[in-house]
Design an enzyme around this catalytic site. Structure first.
Site, mmCIF file in Angstrom:
data_model
loop_
_atom_site.group_PDB
_atom_site.id
_atom_site.type_symbol
_atom_site.label_atom_id
_atom_site.label_comp_id
_atom_site.label_asym_id
_atom_site.label_seq_id
_atom_site.Cartn_x
_atom_site.Cartn_y
_atom_site.Cartn_z
ATOM 1 N N GLU A 77 7.132 -11.802 -21.429
ATOM 2 C CA GLU A 77 6.768 -10.448 -21.012
ATOM 3 C C GLU A 77 5.514 -9.973 -21.779
ATOM 4 O O GLU A 77 4.648 -9.304 -21.214
ATOM 5 C CB GLU A 77 7.965 -9.501 -21.244
ATOM 6 C CG GLU A 77 7.724 -8.049 -20.910
ATOM 7 C CD GLU A 77 7.394 -7.747 -19.445
ATOM 8 O OE1 GLU A 77 7.413 -8.667 -18.611
ATOM 9 O OE2 GLU A 77 7.071 -6.593 -19.148
ATOM 10 N N LYS A 107 1.807 -1.707 -7.684
ATOM 11 C CA LYS A 107 3.055 -1.573 -8.443
ATOM 12 C C LYS A 107 4.239 -2.246 -7.761
ATOM 13 O O LYS A 107 4.978 -2.984 -8.382
ATOM 14 C CB LYS A 107 3.380 -0.115 -8.696
ATOM 15 C CG LYS A 107 4.592 0.018 -9.601
ATOM 16 C CD LYS A 107 4.512 1.205 -10.481
ATOM 17 C CE LYS A 107 5.626 1.218 -11.489
ATOM 18 N NZ LYS A 107 5.389 0.283 -12.584
ATOM 19 N N HIS A 151 4.333 -29.792 -27.140
ATOM 20 C CA HIS A 151 4.307 -30.793 -26.076
ATOM 21 C C HIS A 151 3.102 -30.631 -25.165
ATOM 22 O O HIS A 151 3.225 -30.557 -23.954
ATOM 23 C CB HIS A 151 5.625 -30.753 -25.293
ATOM 24 C CG HIS A 151 6.799 -31.017 -26.169
ATOM 25 N ND1 HIS A 151 7.233 -32.298 -26.456
ATOM 26 C CD2 HIS A 151 7.579 -30.184 -26.881
ATOM 27 C CE1 HIS A 151 8.252 -32.223 -27.290
ATOM 28 N NE2 HIS A 151 8.478 -30.955 -27.568
ATOM 29 N N LYS A 181 2.130 -8.692 -19.929
ATOM 30 C CA LYS A 181 1.504 -7.385 -20.172
ATOM 31 C C LYS A 181 0.047 -7.579 -20.559
ATOM 32 O O LYS A 181 -0.844 -6.900 -20.072
ATOM 33 C CB LYS A 181 2.185 -6.636 -21.337
ATOM 34 C CG LYS A 181 3.561 -6.099 -21.173
ATOM 35 C CD LYS A 181 3.794 -5.210 -20.008
ATOM 36 C CE LYS A 181 4.228 -6.013 -18.836
ATOM 37 N NZ LYS A 181 4.697 -5.333 -17.680
ATOM 38 N N ARG A 205 0.312 2.190 -5.846
ATOM 39 C CA ARG A 205 0.828 1.162 -4.929
ATOM 40 C C ARG A 205 -0.263 0.271 -4.344
ATOM 41 O O ARG A 205 0.008 -0.790 -3.798
ATOM 42 C CB ARG A 205 1.581 1.818 -3.770
ATOM 43 C CG ARG A 205 2.784 2.603 -4.185
ATOM 44 C CD ARG A 205 3.412 3.221 -2.963
ATOM 45 N NE ARG A 205 3.894 2.209 -2.066
ATOM 46 C CZ ARG A 205 5.111 1.709 -2.071
ATOM 47 N NH1 ARG A 205 5.979 2.137 -2.961
ATOM 48 N NH2 ARG A 205 5.481 0.803 -1.207
ATOM 49 N N ASN A 244 1.727 -0.163 6.252
ATOM 50 C CA ASN A 244 2.016 -0.975 5.066
ATOM 51 C C ASN A 244 2.815 -2.183 5.543
ATOM 52 O O ASN A 244 3.850 -2.014 6.178
ATOM 53 C CB ASN A 244 2.830 -0.156 4.056
ATOM 54 C CG ASN A 244 3.484 -1.005 2.977
ATOM 55 O OD1 ASN A 244 4.578 -0.701 2.521
ATOM 56 N ND2 ASN A 244 2.846 -2.064 2.566
ATOM 57 N N GLY A 245 2.304 -3.370 5.263
ATOM 58 C CA GLY A 245 3.024 -4.573 5.664
ATOM 59 C C GLY A 245 2.085 -5.596 6.270
ATOM 60 O O GLY A 245 0.861 -5.517 6.101
ATOM 61 N N TRP A 284 -3.977 -2.028 0.028
ATOM 62 C CA TRP A 284 -3.943 -3.230 -0.817
ATOM 63 C C TRP A 284 -4.095 -4.362 0.191
ATOM 64 O O TRP A 284 -3.136 -4.765 0.839
ATOM 65 C CB TRP A 284 -2.623 -3.316 -1.564
ATOM 66 C CG TRP A 284 -2.598 -4.393 -2.599
ATOM 67 C CD1 TRP A 284 -2.968 -4.286 -3.906
ATOM 68 C CD2 TRP A 284 -2.173 -5.748 -2.411
ATOM 69 N NE1 TRP A 284 -2.802 -5.492 -4.532
ATOM 70 C CE2 TRP A 284 -2.330 -6.411 -3.649
ATOM 71 C CE3 TRP A 284 -1.704 -6.490 -1.330
ATOM 72 C CZ2 TRP A 284 -2.004 -7.750 -3.832
ATOM 73 C CZ3 TRP A 284 -1.384 -7.831 -1.503
ATOM 74 C CH2 TRP A 284 -1.541 -8.438 -2.755
ATOM 75 N N GLU A 303 -2.231 -8.971 -17.728
ATOM 76 C CA GLU A 303 -2.237 -8.049 -16.597
ATOM 77 C C GLU A 303 -3.266 -6.935 -16.770
ATOM 78 O O GLU A 303 -3.958 -6.566 -15.827
ATOM 79 C CB GLU A 303 -0.821 -7.455 -16.528
ATOM 80 C CG GLU A 303 -0.481 -6.655 -15.320
ATOM 81 C CD GLU A 303 1.002 -6.251 -15.299
ATOM 82 O OE1 GLU A 303 1.755 -6.568 -16.261
ATOM 83 O OE2 GLU A 303 1.403 -5.613 -14.325
ATOM 84 N N CYS A 354 0.841 -1.184 0.000
ATOM 85 C CA CYS A 354 0.000 0.000 0.000
ATOM 86 C C CYS A 354 0.879 1.238 0.000
ATOM 87 O O CYS A 354 2.092 1.163 0.000
ATOM 88 C CB CYS A 354 -0.874 0.001 1.225
ATOM 89 S SG CYS A 354 0.082 0.401 2.667
HETATM 90 N N1 GLU Z 1 -1.940 -5.676 6.405
HETATM 91 C C1 GLU Z 1 -2.627 -4.436 6.266
HETATM 92 C C2 GLU Z 1 -4.055 -4.617 5.780
HETATM 93 O O1 GLU Z 1 -4.442 -5.628 5.298
HETATM 94 C C3 GLU Z 1 -1.885 -3.469 5.355
HETATM 95 C C4 GLU Z 1 -1.792 -3.984 3.969
HETATM 96 C C5 GLU Z 1 -1.091 -3.037 3.044
HETATM 97 O O2 GLU Z 1 0.154 -3.041 3.031
HETATM 98 O O3 GLU Z 1 -1.817 -2.320 2.318
HETATM 99 O O4 GLU Z 1 -4.846 -3.755 5.899
#
Ligand code: GLU
Length: 596
Positions: free
Chosen positions: A472, A591, A495, A476, A27, A100-101, A74, A479, A2
């Site tokens: 690639e 991204k 095959h 693209k 992001r 974020n994480g 995200w 995606e 995020c």
């Molecule tokens: N783990 C957090 C969530 O699910 C943050 C995710 C993120 O990095 O956007 O809300």
């Protein structure tokens, strides 16, 4: 994955946060929110949707106040919903955080906190941090700023996993706290104002002075100054000047960033052909010195790694391309190993993990990176910047061709070390921008072909070094169009996969240049597809009968993956536009993938 942002200063925080979130939207973009403190009140506005619509609906810009935090989510833990959107708060709605994480021990922490009476409002892992700070704060007799800062530090000691955090407290409106561990966070320094951002684009509108934080850093911004602490000790981190121009983050008349970035390639390739010469020479020497050489990347960057594998094989040097997420499972790394990570953002979780692992095992490390000051540039022995400028579209285009150019230059330098005659390879470099222009000039023709495609399934095939282009090209295409596409070697098609081919299953054949030893064999593969009534779109240096031709210049095979790239990038782009896809922000993606 995020984007997070924080602001403290004289400006209207909601405006800074809104603009920063727009910049960071690439992001992560399933939901978003901001938290601002005004007159000791915490105002949180958040919901599901893109920044612009949520900001309008929730009235982001109506909020006054000079300190705040913001988040583009995200989702990793908890569905996409208003409750799960960030910021998250403690029980008393005093502390607000964006994250974020992933907090890996959040379940245990949550259970403990619930037992202690905390009330949770979301399903996220993030919310535990707000309650944990509250819990730590409750342990102090006095509720004051000093104890609050201590409480944040104590809480951080208890969490496991990865995080970049921006934290505010309505009762201490002069205080902005940031922290990072394995997720990116950069401090931006303006005139009597400070910013926190997942990357520099979050605040480039206001300042180009940045201090990238390191793992374990906690930054406390207060009264127009800041300090950084790591493991209980005050530390100094280097300030860098960001040379990127924020205009690069505007569409400049193009309908989408992706199209703008595709058309920038003649210029970005020129920059990549010149930048980082010393580092390239050094890494070429290491490629020569070490017996085992790995190029490691994810997604598009993995395809660039494959380009390295093919290219170096021409000079009899074994270089292995590895999917970063599998690197730890099968690589053989020791102190006779060089690991080169390729990552546009410099923050790709799996690639960083591979590089850290390599270091632990005593290997030398290098990285090919686009984002200045990113984690990869700081953890490796030799970082190489590719100089492609800000890339906003989620789908990588110009950074891919720049990655290939840097690899090509490594190949040139390595060839010279080995006393090989590299003249023909060297001379052609200056011609690449014009070759790319020739392909871009066919944009209308490629658009017509894209719009005529009717199939739901596509296979991209090639042989030799252009397997990179096939893989690639398929990436693209799927995606951004959301149509099924696969890339594979033309040899592999027989095959198994060829049984799928019929009038509803199209093939995009990337035909190598005429002097390639696999040139004629791919023509046979095209015949085989045609014999099964499959439509073939050929990206080709010569006209092929019975196919839709996208003609590309007949170039040296070694540079052809660079020259061919805009052809399939445009094909994917125009198909996605026709299907009304969100080209710059395809669903479910982000991204830079900063989580495992
Ligand atoms: N783990 C957090 C969530 O699910 C943050 C995710 C993120 O990095 O956007 O809300």
């Amino acid at each position: 994955m995020c984007g997070i942002i924080g602001y403290i200063g004289k400006r209207k925080a909601s405006e800074v946060l809104y603009r920063g979130l727009k910049r960071l939207e690439y992001r992560g973009y399933d939901s978003c929110g901001i938290g601002v403190v005004n007159n000791n009140k915490l105002i949180i506005k958040k919901d599901v949707g893109k920044v612009e619509e949520v900001a309008k609906k929730e009235g982001f810009l109506e909020i006054e106040g000079n300190i705040g935090i913001g988040h583009n989510r995200w989702a990793t833990h908890g569905k996409v919903s208003k409750e799960n959107a960030h910021p998250h708060t403690d029980c008393l709605d005093r502390i607000a955080i964006v994250h974020n994480g992933i907090i890996t021990n959040y379940k245990e922490l949550k259970e403990e906190l619930i037992k202690k009476g905390h009330k949770f409002k979301s399903e996220t892992d993030t919310e535990v941090i707000a309650h944990l700070i509250e819990e730590e704060l409750n342990k102090f007799d006095e509720y004051n700023e000093e104890n609050y800062i201590k409480a944040v530090k104590n809480a951080l000691k208890k969490i496991k996993g990865s995080y970049a955090l921006s934290i505010i407290n309505k009762d201490f409106p002069n205080l902005l706290i940031g922290a990072r561990y394995e997720s990116p966070l950069i401090l931006g320094i303006g005139e009597n104002e400070f910013f926190l951002g997942s990357d520099v684009t979050a605040f480039l509108d206001y300042t180009n002075r940045a201090v990238p934080l390191e793992d374990g850093d906690i930054v406390v911004v207060k009264n127009n100054s800041y300090y950084i602490e790591n493991n209980g000790k005050i530390v100094k981190r280097k300030e860098i000047e960001i040379k990127w121009n924020i205009e690069q983050a505007e569409k400049q008349g193009f309908p989408h960033f992706m199209l703008k970035e595709i058309f920038e390639q003649p210029e970005t390739i020129k920059v990549s052909a010149k930048i980082s010469s010393e580092e390239i020479k050094e890494v070429a020497k290491l490629i020569d010195k070490f017996n085992k050489v790995y190029f490691v990347g994810a997604g598009t960057s993995y395809h660039a790694c494959l380009y390295a594998e093919y290219l170096f094989s021409k000079l009899n040097k074994l270089v292995k391309a590895e999917d970063a997420s599998e690197f730890l499972n099968k690589s053989v790394v020791d102190n006779d190993t060089l690991v080169v990570g390729i990552t546009q953002s410099g923050e790709t979780y799996d690639t960083l993990k591979a590089l850290k692992y390599a270091k632990e095992k005593g290997a030398k490390t290098a990285a090919i990176v686009n984002v200045i000051g990113s984690t990869a540039t700081r953890i490796v022995d030799i970082p190489i910047l590719m100089g492609a400028g800000i890339e906003i579209a989620v789908c990588a285009t110009k950074t891919f061709t720049s990655q290939l150019m840097i690899i090509y230059r490594l190949f040139l330098e390595y060839g010279k070390i080995k006393d090989r005659n590299m003249n023909k390879y060297e001379q052609v470099i200056n011609k690449i921008p014009n070759y790319i222009k020739e392909v871009l000039n066919q944009s209308e023709h490629i658009k017509n072909i894209a719009e005529s495609l009717k199939a739901q399934n596509y296979i991209f095939i090639s042989k030799g070094i252009n397997l990179v282009s096939a893989l690639e090209g398929a990436l693209k295409f799927k995606e951004i169009t959301y149509l099924h596409a696969e890339g594979m070697s033309a040899g592999m098609l027989k095959h198994g996969t060829i049984s799928l081919i019929d009038e509803n299953f199209d093939t995009i054949a990337i035909v190598p240049p005429k002097d390639s030893k696999v040139f004629s064999s791919i023509l046979s593969n095209i015949e085989e597809v045609r014999a099964r009534n499959g439509r073939v779109i050929a990206v080709t240096p010569i006209k092929i009968n019975d196919c839709d031709n996208i003609t590309v210049p007949n170039v040296l095979e070694e540079i052809s993956p660079i020259v061919y790239a805009p052809a399939y990038q445009l094909l994917a782009y125009y198909k996605a536009v026709q299907l009304k896809r969100d080209v710059d922000k395809p669903r479910g993606l982000a991204k830079s993938v900063t989580v495992e």
